[in-house]
Scaffold this active site. Structure first.
Site, PDB file in Angstrom:
ATOM      1  N   HIS A  20       0.829  -1.214   0.000  1.00  0.00           N
ATOM      2  CA  HIS A  20       0.000   0.000   0.000  1.00  0.00           C
ATOM      3  C   HIS A  20       0.865   1.266   0.000  1.00  0.00           C
ATOM      4  O   HIS A  20       0.387   2.340  -0.320  1.00  0.00           O
ATOM      5  CB  HIS A  20      -0.904  -0.021   1.237  1.00  0.00           C
ATOM      6  CG  HIS A  20      -2.287   0.486   1.027  1.00  0.00           C
ATOM      7  ND1 HIS A  20      -2.950   0.461  -0.175  1.00  0.00           N
ATOM      8  CD2 HIS A  20      -3.164   1.032   1.916  1.00  0.00           C
ATOM      9  CE1 HIS A  20      -4.169   0.965  -0.025  1.00  0.00           C
ATOM     10  NE2 HIS A  20      -4.325   1.316   1.225  1.00  0.00           N
ATOM     11  N   ASN A  66      -6.686   6.892   3.891  1.00  0.00           N
ATOM     12  CA  ASN A  66      -8.108   7.177   3.680  1.00  0.00           C
ATOM     13  C   ASN A  66      -8.453   8.657   3.702  1.00  0.00           C
ATOM     14  O   ASN A  66      -9.572   9.029   3.366  1.00  0.00           O
ATOM     15  CB  ASN A  66      -8.961   6.431   4.704  1.00  0.00           C
ATOM     16  CG  ASN A  66      -8.826   4.927   4.561  1.00  0.00           C
ATOM     17  OD1 ASN A  66      -8.168   4.429   3.645  1.00  0.00           O
ATOM     18  ND2 ASN A  66      -9.436   4.201   5.458  1.00  0.00           N
ATOM     19  N   ASP A  91      -1.012   2.535  -5.386  1.00  0.00           N
ATOM     20  CA  ASP A  91      -0.945   1.088  -5.582  1.00  0.00           C
ATOM     21  C   ASP A  91      -2.233   0.621  -6.244  1.00  0.00           C
ATOM     22  O   ASP A  91      -3.296   1.207  -6.032  1.00  0.00           O
ATOM     23  CB  ASP A  91      -0.738   0.375  -4.245  1.00  0.00           C
ATOM     24  CG  ASP A  91      -1.883   0.617  -3.267  1.00  0.00           C
ATOM     25  OD1 ASP A  91      -2.646  -0.334  -3.017  1.00  0.00           O
ATOM     26  OD2 ASP A  91      -2.031   1.739  -2.754  1.00  0.00           O
ATOM     27  N   ASN A 112      -9.591   3.527  -1.219  1.00  0.00           N
ATOM     28  CA  ASN A 112     -10.083   4.546  -0.289  1.00  0.00           C
ATOM     29  C   ASN A 112      -9.318   5.862  -0.359  1.00  0.00           C
ATOM     30  O   ASN A 112      -9.896   6.928  -0.162  1.00  0.00           O
ATOM     31  CB  ASN A 112     -10.098   4.008   1.139  1.00  0.00           C
ATOM     32  CG  ASN A 112     -11.157   2.931   1.318  1.00  0.00           C
ATOM     33  OD1 ASN A 112     -12.208   2.976   0.697  1.00  0.00           O
ATOM     34  ND2 ASN A 112     -10.860   1.947   2.146  1.00  0.00           N
TER      35      ASN A 112
END
Length: 186
Positions: A20, A66, A91, A112
């Protein structure tokens, strides 16, 4: 001409070498290549350098993935950089590991960080460099996969992938998104 390169990731050592965080890792590598350091600033770690007459600003949001849009929106306004001169490094599980695809706009595709950017910057019309991390995980285990560390084999390949991403970033800032996509997308 000013550009804002937004590497997406999560802060904290537990996330440092996870899939991530490939956006963070790539802007870190770019900063190392340019011999520039990061400073802690509002909503992000920030750095900047000059390249072929362009001012290139790098940020790593400190808001967690997020809420990435909060930092991106703030720095676009603070630096007076139009959305078409912003490039988000993200990613992407829908792309095989090692593949890189630049796009002028697109959907969040369930990501997100991108959903928050869309919500806070007014839609999907912003350039992004989608960095493939693959989808080698069992059904229902996507979160564990993206927050998991790279495999040993992936880790060996990662520097070459990030170097190609850096070429694409510098190309975006100099010859534009269309020519960069034609030259590099795979």
């Amino acid at each position: 001409m000013k550009y804002l390169i937004v590497g997406l990731g999560n802060i904290g050592p537990e996330y440092e070498l996870t899939r991530h965080n490939i956006g963070f890792l790539t802007v870190d590598r770019l900063a190392d290549k340019e011999s520039i350091s990061w400073e802690s600033s509002r909503l992000a770690f920030k750095s900047e350098f000059k390249y072929k007459g362009r001012s290139i600003h790098l940020i790593k949001p400190t808001t967690y993935m997020n809420l990435s849009g909060k930092a991106m929106n703030y720095w676009m306004k603070e630096l007076n950089i139009p959305k078409e001169n912003v490039l988000v490094l993200v990613d992407d599980v829908a792309i095989p590991f090692g593949s890189l695809r630049m796009k002028p706009k697109g959907s969040a595709a369930g990501h997100n960080g991108l959903k928050n950017i869309e919500a806070l910057t007014g839609g999907q019309n912003y350039p992004r460099l989608r960095m493939g991390i693959g989808d080698d995980y069992p059904k229902g285990r996507q979160v564990d996969y993206v927050l998991g560390k790279f495999t040993q084999d992936e880790f060996i390949e990662l520097p070459l992938i990030m170097d190609k991403a850096i070429e694409m970033i510098l190309s975006f800032c100099t010859i534009g998104i269309e020519r960069t996509m034609n030259q590099y997308n795979n």
